[in-house]
Design an enzyme around this catalytic site. Structure first.
Site, mmCIF file in Angstrom:
data_model
loop_
_atom_site.group_PDB
_atom_site.id
_atom_site.type_symbol
_atom_site.label_atom_id
_atom_site.label_comp_id
_atom_site.label_asym_id
_atom_site.label_seq_id
_atom_site.Cartn_x
_atom_site.Cartn_y
_atom_site.Cartn_z
ATOM 1 N N CYS A 5 0.826 -1.206 0.000
ATOM 2 C CA CYS A 5 0.000 0.000 0.000
ATOM 3 C C CYS A 5 0.862 1.258 0.000
ATOM 4 C CB CYS A 5 -0.993 -0.008 1.161
ATOM 5 S SG CYS A 5 -2.311 1.220 0.979
ATOM 6 N N ASP A 62 -3.734 1.323 9.907
ATOM 7 C CA ASP A 62 -4.931 2.159 10.058
ATOM 8 C C ASP A 62 -5.431 2.106 11.484
ATOM 9 O OD1 ASP A 62 -4.895 1.673 7.031
ATOM 10 O OD2 ASP A 62 -6.333 3.271 7.361
ATOM 11 N N LYS A 102 -2.966 6.009 16.072
ATOM 12 C CA LYS A 102 -3.545 4.903 15.286
ATOM 13 C C LYS A 102 -4.027 3.784 16.226
ATOM 14 C CE LYS A 102 -1.783 6.467 11.182
ATOM 15 N NZ LYS A 102 -0.541 6.051 10.551
HETATM 16 C C1 RUB Z 1 -4.079 3.236 3.393
HETATM 17 C C2 RUB Z 1 -3.328 2.255 4.227
HETATM 18 C C3 RUB Z 1 -2.044 2.750 4.861
HETATM 19 C C4 RUB Z 1 -2.362 3.272 6.260
HETATM 20 C C5 RUB Z 1 -1.187 3.995 6.883
HETATM 21 O O1 RUB Z 1 -5.365 2.790 3.038
HETATM 22 O O2 RUB Z 1 -3.723 1.134 4.451
HETATM 23 O O3 RUB Z 1 -1.108 1.717 4.974
HETATM 24 O O4 RUB Z 1 -3.452 4.165 6.198
HETATM 25 O O5 RUB Z 1 -0.877 5.126 6.125
HETATM 26 P P1 RUB Z 1 -6.285 3.728 2.119
HETATM 27 P P2 RUB Z 1 -0.120 6.390 6.768
HETATM 28 O O6 RUB Z 1 -5.541 4.000 0.866
HETATM 29 O O7 RUB Z 1 -7.521 2.908 1.907
HETATM 30 O O8 RUB Z 1 -6.563 4.994 2.890
HETATM 31 O O9 RUB Z 1 1.171 5.871 7.347
HETATM 32 O O10 RUB Z 1 0.105 7.322 5.606
HETATM 33 O O11 RUB Z 1 -1.012 6.962 7.802
#
Ligand code: RUB
Length: 311
Positions: free
Chosen positions: A124, A193, A229
């Protein structure tokens, strides 16, 4: 109201996405909304702020950073509208600054676990995970990254773009090639998340499979996650809701309409059990997943009594 709705829609449609970013955006929107509210009546101000908070929280159900950010701003107080507004602005700005610092600090802490010559797999697009890779690279460590596409929304394309701009050598792979490449990997680094009280990690669908393959190959899995988180409500036994998104993200409507017996399932996140997680890098330190409760208790700034009262 128009701008508030627009921001909510941008989060819902994922024009603004990533758990950290949606949290900062929600805090900024509450601040701007408070600044735009013209009323002199404190009850009306409070009511409107509460409705705005609810609207923002309802946009995406899984990223706990979103209600945590809203909650951090909604702790405002004041005897008058002006006082309340000033306090909202202060709390929102504090949250945003702390969040940005946290991502930077996670990079510094996490980079200690990256060795010169390491190949890192990521899934991701996580700012916190990228912060670790960017910091290791800036320290002169020669790293290679393997980035998954992350179907269906292809956030992996954002990741390769980001890493490319930093000058980090990156290989893009399809999600189903994770196990095939795991033998080349030294370390898995992904974001989160949500982190539950028992140290399970909720992140983009497929993360659990990446962690499973890593465990099989005896490779370490590091989660990059700011303290906001972590999910306080999981202390009370609540589960983190997994967002189910539109089937059109997976297969076009036209194609789907050709079938009579086919449906699409499109969960956006999955749960990686803590047994598959070696370390969670937060801005207050790198902890084993078993220590998640301490983070919720000591760093989220509110007590179990407050949660029990349902606020
Ligand atoms: C994004 C996702 C990311 C986390 C952490 O999912 O799974 O790994 O949100 O991201 P989506 P960060 O694209 O569905 O929002 O470290 O940038 O908070």
């Amino acid at each position: 109201m128009k701008q508030l709705r627009e921001t909510a829609q941008k989060i819902k449609s994922m024009e603004i996405r990533g758990a950290g970013r949606i949290a900062r955006t929600a805090a900024a929107e509450l601040r701007d909304y408070a600044e735009r509210l013209k009323t002199k009546d404190l009850d009306e101000f409070n009511e409107k702020m509460s409705s705005a908070a609810e609207l923002l929280i309802s946009t995406r159900p899984t990223a706990v950073s979103l209600p945590n950010a809203v909650r951090a701003v909604m702790r405002y107080s004041g005897e008058t509208v002006d006082e309340a507004r000033t306090n909202v602005v202060k709390l929102a700005d504090e949250f945003i600054a702390n969040s940005e610092n946290a991502v930077k600090r996670i990079g510094e802490i996490g980079a200690r676990r990256v060795r010169d010559g390491d190949t890192i797999m990521t899934h991701c697009n996580s700012s916190a995970a990228i912060s670790i890779m960017a910091t290791a690279h800036a320290q002169g460590k020669n790293i290679n990254v393997i980035a998954t596409e992350s179907r269906p929304r292809l956030q992996g394309h954002l990741t390769i773009g980001h890493l490319d701009r930093l000058g980090i050598k990156t290989a893009l792979i399809v999600d189903s090639a994770v196990r095939f490449f795991m033998k080349e990997v030294d370390l898995v680094v992904v974001g989160a998340d949500a982190v539950t009280v028992n140290g399970s990690v909720i992140n983009k669908i497929g993360t659990a499979q990446v962690a499973l393959a890593a465990r099989e190959a005896r490779k370490n899995v590091i989660i990059a996650a700011e303290t906001y988180k972590f999910s306080p409500k999981t202390i009370l036994g609540e589960l983190v809701e997994i967002e189910e998104r539109d089937s059109a993200e997976v297969i076009g409507r036209e194609m789907l309409d050709k079938f009579s017996n086919v449906s699409v399932k499109n969960p956006a996140f999955d749960v990686t059990p803590r047994e598959y997680v070696d370390l969670i890098c937060t801005e207050v330190g790198a902890i084993p997943p078993e220590m998640a409760y301490i983070i919720i208790k000591d760093f989220l700034g509110w007590g179990i009594e407050e949660m029990n009262s349902g606020h």
